[in-house]
Design a protein around this motif. Structure first.
Motif, PDB file in Angstrom:
ATOM      1  N   LEU A 213       0.712  -1.591   0.174  1.00 21.19           N
ATOM      2  CA  LEU A 213      -0.025   0.253  -0.414  1.00 21.19           C
ATOM      3  C   LEU A 213       0.931   1.308   0.386  1.00 21.19           C
ATOM      4  N   ASP A 214       1.973   1.265   0.265  1.00 27.48           N
ATOM      5  CA  ASP A 214       2.614   2.330   0.881  1.00 27.48           C
ATOM      6  C   ASP A 214       3.348   2.585  -1.011  1.00 27.48           C
ATOM      7  N   THR A 215       2.849   1.826  -1.703  1.00 27.51           N
ATOM      8  CA  THR A 215       4.010   2.540  -3.253  1.00 27.51           C
ATOM      9  C   THR A 215       2.696   2.679  -3.790  1.00 27.51           C
ATOM     10  N   VAL A 216       1.601   1.750  -3.262  1.00 23.07           N
ATOM     11  CA  VAL A 216       0.152   2.654  -4.190  1.00 23.07           C
ATOM     12  C   VAL A 216      -0.213   3.689  -4.401  1.00 23.07           C
ATOM     13  N   LEU A 217      -0.083   3.952  -3.322  1.00 22.32           N
ATOM     14  CA  LEU A 217      -0.063   5.605  -2.538  1.00 22.32           C
ATOM     15  C   LEU A 217       0.805   6.187  -1.733  1.00 22.32           C
ATOM     16  N   GLY A 218       2.035   5.983  -2.245  1.00 17.29           N
ATOM     17  CA  GLY A 218       3.043   7.131  -1.750  1.00 17.29           C
ATOM     18  C   GLY A 218       3.176   8.438  -1.019  1.00 17.29           C
ATOM     19  N   ASP A 219       2.931   9.260  -0.998  1.00 14.36           N
ATOM     20  CA  ASP A 219       2.437  10.422  -0.236  1.00 14.36           C
ATOM     21  C   ASP A 219       1.609  11.306  -1.322  1.00 14.36           C
ATOM     22  N   ASP A 220       0.777  10.101  -1.396  1.00 18.30           N
ATOM     23  CA  ASP A 220      -0.989  11.362  -2.206  1.00 18.30           C
ATOM     24  C   ASP A 220      -1.686  11.396  -1.272  1.00 18.30           C
ATOM     25  N   ASP A 221      -2.589  10.860  -1.490  1.00 16.21           N
ATOM     26  CA  ASP A 221      -3.855  10.954  -0.567  1.00 16.21           C
ATOM     27  C   ASP A 221      -4.156   9.931   1.133  1.00 16.21           C
ATOM     28  N   PRO A 222      -4.538  11.087   2.038  1.00 19.48           N
ATOM     29  CA  PRO A 222      -4.523  10.859   3.354  1.00 19.48           C
ATOM     30  C   PRO A 222      -5.236   9.470   3.391  1.00 19.48           C
ATOM     31  N   VAL A 223      -4.994   8.090   3.306  1.00 21.68           N
ATOM     32  CA  VAL A 223      -6.016   7.788   4.116  1.00 21.68           C
ATOM     33  C   VAL A 223      -6.326   7.691   5.079  1.00 21.68           C
ATOM     34  N   SER A 224      -7.632   7.608   5.289  1.00 22.88           N
ATOM     35  CA  SER A 224      -8.640   8.179   6.769  1.00 22.88           C
ATOM     36  C   SER A 224      -9.461   7.148   6.475  1.00 22.88           C
ATOM     37  N   PHE A 225      -9.739   5.655   6.374  1.00 16.85           N
ATOM     38  CA  PHE A 225     -10.231   3.627   6.397  1.00 16.85           C
ATOM     39  C   PHE A 225      -9.824   2.989   5.723  1.00 16.85           C
ATOM     40  N   ILE A 226      -9.329   2.268   6.471  1.00 15.02           N
ATOM     41  CA  ILE A 226      -8.797   0.869   5.458  1.00 15.02           C
ATOM     42  C   ILE A 226      -9.807  -0.103   6.204  1.00 15.02           C
ATOM     43  N   LYS A 227     -10.402  -0.907   5.138  1.00 14.13           N
ATOM     44  CA  LYS A 227     -11.128  -2.005   5.209  1.00 14.13           C
ATOM     45  C   LYS A 227      -9.982  -3.405   4.915  1.00 14.13           C
ATOM     46  N   ASP A 250      -5.891  11.616  11.087  1.00 11.61           N
ATOM     47  CA  ASP A 250      -7.246  10.366  11.914  1.00 11.61           C
ATOM     48  C   ASP A 250      -7.480   9.100  11.501  1.00 11.61           C
ATOM     49  N   MET A 251      -7.130   8.002  11.994  1.00 13.50           N
ATOM     50  CA  MET A 251      -7.156   6.666  10.388  1.00 13.50           C
ATOM     51  C   MET A 251      -7.856   5.974  11.277  1.00 13.50           C
ATOM     52  N   LYS A 252      -8.994   5.160  10.779  1.00 11.15           N
ATOM     53  CA  LYS A 252      -9.854   4.126  11.057  1.00 11.15           C
ATOM     54  C   LYS A 252      -8.954   3.138  10.307  1.00 11.15           C
ATOM     55  N   LEU A 253      -9.261   1.239  11.089  1.00  7.79           N
ATOM     56  CA  LEU A 253      -8.831   0.792  10.088  1.00  7.79           C
ATOM     57  C   LEU A 253      -9.854  -1.063  10.854  1.00  7.79           C
ATOM     58  N   VAL A 254     -10.429  -1.739   9.968  1.00  6.56           N
ATOM     59  CA  VAL A 254     -10.844  -2.735  10.443  1.00  6.56           C
ATOM     60  C   VAL A 254     -10.797  -3.910   9.425  1.00  6.56           C
ATOM     61  N   LEU A 255     -10.104  -4.618  10.526  1.00  8.12           N
ATOM     62  CA  LEU A 255      -9.170  -6.376   9.499  1.00  8.12           C
ATOM     63  C   LEU A 255     -10.509  -7.333  10.450  1.00  8.12           C
ATOM     64  N   CYS A 256     -10.545  -8.465   9.164  1.00  8.73           N
ATOM     65  CA  CYS A 256     -10.378  -9.203   9.653  1.00  8.73           C
ATOM     66  C   CYS A 256      -9.847 -10.362  10.541  1.00  8.73           C
ATOM     67  N   THR A 257     -10.454 -11.159  11.501  1.00  9.20           N
ATOM     68  CA  THR A 257      -9.113 -11.982  12.266  1.00  9.20           C
ATOM     69  C   THR A 257      -9.578 -13.281  11.962  1.00  9.20           C
ATOM     70  N   TYR A 258     -10.412 -13.485  11.042  1.00 11.65           N
ATOM     71  CA  TYR A 258     -10.609 -14.954  11.903  1.00 11.65           C
ATOM     72  C   TYR A 258      -9.714 -16.436  10.883  1.00 11.65           C
ATOM     73  N   HIS A 259      -9.021 -15.509   9.846  1.00  9.92           N
ATOM     74  CA  HIS A 259      -8.591 -16.608   8.877  1.00  9.92           C
ATOM     75  C   HIS A 259      -7.607 -17.751   9.697  1.00  9.92           C
ATOM     76  N   HIS A 260      -6.934 -16.746  10.619  1.00  8.68           N
ATOM     77  CA  HIS A 260      -6.015 -17.721  11.691  1.00  8.68           C
ATOM     78  C   HIS A 260      -6.510 -17.532  13.018  1.00  8.68           C
ATOM     79  N   GLN A 261      -5.672 -18.245  13.780  1.00  6.60           N
ATOM     80  CA  GLN A 261      -6.479 -18.251  15.487  1.00  6.60           C
ATOM     81  C   GLN A 261      -5.733 -17.323  16.415  1.00  6.60           C
ATOM     82  N   SER A 262      -4.092 -16.924  15.389  1.00  6.73           N
ATOM     83  CA  SER A 262      -3.085 -15.637  16.188  1.00  6.73           C
ATOM     84  C   SER A 262      -4.183 -14.743  15.608  1.00  6.73           C
TER      85      SER A 262
END
Length: 310
Positions: A213-227, A250-262
């Motif tokens: 994602l650092d490559t995709v966005l570089g220093d462009d748009d400030p991301v504020s929400f990631i799913k 400010d930033m929000k992230l919602v990350l799925c955690t069900y794929h691996h136990q840890s």
């Protein structure tokens, strides 16, 4: 020949009416009467109940799962969902693609999906995003706001992005399945000026089909929400977005955690170290087909993380 190619060939050679007949008459009934599957699921259910009933410190949420399993078959989502009827499936003759109306907007489906597969997929989308689901992305105080720049990692059919499309300033869609790309481009045609679609794997490197994602966005748009719902690659995604996570915004992230136990523990630790506050979703999922499936059995569906700059 790869499995995806075999599936494509199968759909090309076998008429849709016959494929749906096979699903209705053979596959679904066979699953219901599969003795080995029934025995295995009953055994797993008993193991989970026994494991938690030996724990005197069982939480209310864990107790709810145990109570559900005592009265119902083993399920990935151990809870009662609201009833969702079969939706209407429409055809777009210009694109020769089918779609459903998802909260009033056209949500296009894969060209290879039958009408029945589309209807079942729609039912699953509605259930998994119901307010009591452990896979629900939003809460009353955690949502996409007007003007947000959003990353949707693991877009699939695009239901998450379509829900918020009118709010966002810009949204980046990442989907690895090439069959979904045509559908996504059709779905988001009315908003193509603020939608960018990538047929790439999000990772911590830029080799082959991978991209960070650092490559995709570089220093462009400030991301504020990631799913992100990317088959357990969420940790690699975080490693590949060091610049984004370190931004003083400010930033929000919602990350799925069900794929691996840890995943819940590992992702939470990584984000806390970056200055985020983290909360898991309510309830649990049971990934009983996962080779890693073992005590404590129950997994949080996702975590919600927030960084607030004062």
């Amino acid at each position: 020949m790869m499995l995806s190619q075999l599936k494509k060939k199968y759909r090309q050679l076998i008429p849709e009416w016959f494929r749906e007949w096979i699903i209705k008459i053979i596959i679904i009934p066979a699953k219901k009467i599969n003795v080995v599957y029934l025995w295995k699921s009953k055994k797993i259910k008993q193991e989970i109940i026994r494991y938690y009933e030996q724990d005197v410190a069982m939480s209310e949420e864990q107790r709810a799962v145990v109570d559900f399993l005592k009265e119902n078959p083993l399920s990935m989502f151990p809870l009662k969902f609201p009833e969702v009827g079969m939706c209407q499936v429409y055809n777009d003759p210009e694109r020769d693609l089918r779609y459903v109306l998802f909260y009033g907007k056209r949500l296009y489906m894969k060209r290879t999906m039958t009408r029945l597969e589309i209807q079942r997929s729609y039912q699953n989308l509605i259930c998994e995003q119901s307010s009591n689901s452990p896979h629900c992305y939003f809460t009353d105080d955690f949502f996409v706001e007007n003007g947000d720049v959003v990353i949707d990692a693991g877009t699939a059919e695009g239901n998450f992005a379509l829900t918020i499309i009118e709010k966002v300033k810009k949204i980046y869609l990442f989907e690895t399945d090439p069959e979904w790309i045509e559908s996504l481009e059709a779905t988001f045609e009315p908003w193509k000026d603020k939608v960018v679609v990538f047929n790439k794997f999000i990772s911590d490197n830029d080799e082959g089909q991978n991209i960070s994602l650092d490559t995709v966005l570089g220093d462009d748009d400030p991301v504020s929400f990631i799913k992100a719902d990317i088959e357990g690659a969420e940790i690699e995604m975080l490693r590949g977005m060091e610049k984004i996570l370190s931004r003083k915004s400010d930033m929000k992230l919602v990350l799925c955690t069900y794929h691996h136990q840890s995943d819940e523990e590992n992702l939470t630790n990584m984000l806390v170290q970056k200055g985020f506050s983290v909360q898991p979703s309510a309830g649990y999922m049971i990934l009983f087909d996962d080779p890693e499936f073992q005590p404590p059995y129950l997994r949080r569906g996702l975590i919600r993380a927030r960084k607030c700059i004062k």
